[in-house]
Design a protein around this motif. Structure first.
Motif, short mmCIF file in Angstrom:
data_model
loop_
_atom_site.label_atom_id
_atom_site.label_comp_id
_atom_site.label_asym_id
_atom_site.label_seq_id
_atom_site.Cartn_x
_atom_site.Cartn_y
_atom_site.Cartn_z
N PRO A 173 5.79 -7.04 -1.47
CA PRO A 173 6.41 -5.97 -0.47
C PRO A 173 5.91 -5.09 0.79
O PRO A 173 5.50 -4.85 0.65
CB PRO A 173 7.14 -5.28 -1.76
CG PRO A 173 5.90 -5.27 -2.87
CD PRO A 173 4.87 -6.11 -2.32
N LEU A 174 7.31 -4.96 1.57
CA LEU A 174 7.27 -3.83 2.71
C LEU A 174 6.44 -2.56 2.00
O LEU A 174 6.87 -2.38 1.63
CB LEU A 174 8.05 -3.48 3.32
CG LEU A 174 8.91 -4.96 3.96
CD1 LEU A 174 9.86 -5.09 5.01
CD2 LEU A 174 7.57 -5.38 5.22
N HIS A 175 5.27 -2.45 2.38
CA HIS A 175 5.03 -0.98 2.18
C HIS A 175 4.33 -0.31 3.31
O HIS A 175 3.93 -0.43 4.85
CB HIS A 175 4.25 -1.34 1.00
CG HIS A 175 2.43 -2.19 1.22
ND1 HIS A 175 3.42 -3.06 1.67
CD2 HIS A 175 1.81 -1.43 1.54
CE1 HIS A 175 1.41 -3.49 1.73
NE2 HIS A 175 0.76 -3.33 1.88
N GLN A 176 3.42 0.69 3.07
CA GLN A 176 2.94 1.42 3.32
C GLN A 176 1.23 1.74 3.36
O GLN A 176 1.35 2.52 2.23
CB GLN A 176 3.28 2.97 4.66
CG GLN A 176 4.64 2.31 4.92
CD GLN A 176 5.49 4.18 5.41
OE1 GLN A 176 5.90 4.88 4.02
NE2 GLN A 176 5.71 4.55 6.20
N ASP A 177 0.47 1.71 3.99
CA ASP A 177 -0.84 1.91 3.43
C ASP A 177 -1.10 2.89 2.57
O ASP A 177 -1.82 2.98 1.64
CB ASP A 177 -1.93 0.96 3.50
CG ASP A 177 -2.24 -0.51 3.90
OD1 ASP A 177 -1.32 -1.24 3.03
OD2 ASP A 177 -2.17 -1.17 5.08
N LEU A 178 -0.25 4.16 3.46
CA LEU A 178 -0.93 5.36 3.19
C LEU A 178 -0.77 6.44 2.50
O LEU A 178 -0.81 6.63 1.96
CB LEU A 178 -0.16 6.56 4.25
CG LEU A 178 -0.80 7.40 5.22
CD1 LEU A 178 -2.29 7.62 5.25
CD2 LEU A 178 -0.19 8.88 6.19
N HIS A 259 -1.92 0.83 11.94
CA HIS A 259 -1.48 1.73 11.50
C HIS A 259 -1.08 2.58 10.12
O HIS A 259 -0.10 1.41 9.35
CB HIS A 259 -1.18 3.07 12.51
CG HIS A 259 -0.95 3.91 11.98
ND1 HIS A 259 0.15 4.74 11.36
CD2 HIS A 259 -1.25 5.11 12.81
CE1 HIS A 259 -0.04 6.33 10.79
NE2 HIS A 259 -1.18 6.51 12.66
N PRO A 260 -2.11 3.44 9.49
CA PRO A 260 -1.77 2.84 7.75
C PRO A 260 -0.08 3.11 7.39
O PRO A 260 0.50 3.38 5.73
CB PRO A 260 -2.46 4.39 7.83
CG PRO A 260 -3.25 4.77 8.38
CD PRO A 260 -3.12 4.27 9.54
#
Ligand code: IVC
Ligand code: ATP
Ligand code: AKG
Ligand code: FE2
Ligand code: MG
Length: 338
Positions: A173-178, A259-260
């Protein structure tokens, strides 16, 4: 400015995009003759002055939050990682802390461990062969543009996206690693993700939403998918289908730095084969840990803690920070805070 003359080889790959005007450049390693971006007076937030990136490359990352460098990792190195992955799957080698994961669609079938059932190897910092990816000078040269000279390898993965069983569980799923990281500042964190073979929309390439690194960290949780979701594969909760996705078509050895906060994910693997990529998240050792209690990251902290208690026998007094300190490794320069 004449970039041909400057020795910069830029290749615009609009054909790979799902909307004709989307910005995406794919660049080759910069030749020694290229004038460094630091020659130009300009305000940069997401990249540092260090004479490696061209002005175009810097501007592209600043604007979009990712940068693809073609053919950065050699075939020879990738074949070494592939062979080691196969040995791990055959249980010929193991390493302390390393997690071998199966896709949720086949996890309950209890079949024999083999390359056919492993969807991901994670935390391979104690495996010499795989971890050599994280210290490749050609990769670190670019990482330094984002982290600066004191570099920590924080998180490692070899992803073997399996053929989708029809349940669509091979999607990420679409996510932000941060969301997963209890350290800051975010601009000094970067992911290097290298394609271990040709990767396109058919076998589930990386999907990015350009420019989203300029936004803030969004709340994440499990998407409500009928066929199930893999453990810890959180997605952004305000997912909308009409997003401006860009599909990154990559060849073996191509490496994307991102970028995270960049929103990304990957689609189903519609082929019969696997789709392999190796990645490492790096951070400046000058970053500091934060307490995520009371923030949107608390839900993932609870899951990671529960996992650490069960698998590594760590007591309940531990903090997420301790787990990160324990598994991260310095790969260049000095170890400061992390
Ligand atoms: C930026 C970056 C950080 C982003 C990410 O990395 S996102 C993904 C992060 N993932 C992780 O950190 C690893 C999470 N992995 C885990 O927690 C474990 O490996 C597990 C998936 C739970 C598997 O545990 P393990 O004990 O090794 O295996 P078992 O075969 O005994 O299974 C225990 C129970 O877990 C289930 N399971 C196994 N694989 C998955 C899966 N992929 N997704 C969801 N559930 C799964 C399995 O069916 C079993 O369930 P029960 O029989 O207990 O009901
Ligand atoms: N509810 C959701 N929350 C977060 N991300 C999602 C959600 N649903 C889909 N995605 C992600 O959005 C991206 C596109 O989803 P989609 O279902 O269109 O993928 P796909 O059908 O596998 O790929 P393609 O569009 O190339 O056929 C994938 O990265 C997928 O993981
Ligand atoms: O390789 C993929 O499909 C994406 C992996 C990813 O984004 C992650 O694990 O954080
Ligand atoms: Fe990710
Ligand atoms: Mg689709």
């Amino acid at each position: 400015m004449d970039f041909q003359r400057a020795g910069v080889r830029l290749q615009v790959v609009l054909g790979h995009l799902n909307r004709p005007s989307a910005p995406a450049i794919v660049t080759h390693p910069v030749s020694a003759a290229a004038p460094p971006a630091s020659c130009y007076p300009q305000q940069f937030r997401y990249t540092l002055d260090n004479n490696v990136l061209s002005l175009e490359q810097r501007q592209f990352y600043e604007e979009n939050g990712f940068l693809v460098i073609k053919k950065l990792v050699s075939d020879e190195d990738i074949e070494r990682f592939r062979a080691e992955f196969e040995r791990i799957c055959r249980k010929e080698v193991d390493a302390p802390g390393m997690i071998v994961m199966r896709d949720v669609a086949i996890a309950k079938l209890n079949c024999e461990l083999s390359e056919k059932v492993v969807s991901k190897v994670q935390d391979f910092q104690e495996n010499k062969e795989l971890f050599s990816y994280c210290s490749l000078p050609e990769v670190l040269k670019y990482v330094e543009c984002f982290t600066g000279p004191n570099i920590m390898a924080m998180h490692t993965m070899l992803i073997n996206k399996p053929s989708d069983t029809g349940k669509k569980t091979s999607r990420h799923p679409l996510h932000q690693d941060l969301h997963y990281f209890p350290f800051r500042p975010s601009n000094r964190i970067v992911c290097a993700w290298t394609a271990m073979e040709h990767i396109d929309r058919n076998n589930g390439c990386l999907v990015v939403l350009p420019g989203t690194h300029k936004g803030s960290l969004k709340p994440h949780g499990y998407p409500k998918w009928e066929g199930g979701v893999n453990k810890m594969y959180h997605g952004i909760l305000d997912y909308k289908q009409d997003n401006n996705r860009v599909h990154l078509v990559m060849e073996k050895g191509d490496t994307v730095f991102f970028h995270p906060l960049l929103i990304h994910g990957s689609g189903r693997n519609k082929t019969q084969g696997f789709r392999k990529a190796i990645s490492c998240h790096y951070a400046s050792s000058d970053c500091h840990y934060i307490d995520v209690k009371g923030t949107s990251q608390e839900n993932i902290e609870d899951e990671v803690k529960e996992f650490a208690e069960r698998h590594h026998g760590l007591g309940s007094g531990i903090e997420l920070k301790d787990i990160w300190m324990f598994r991260s490794r310095s790969v260049k320069g000095e170890r400061i805070n992390l």
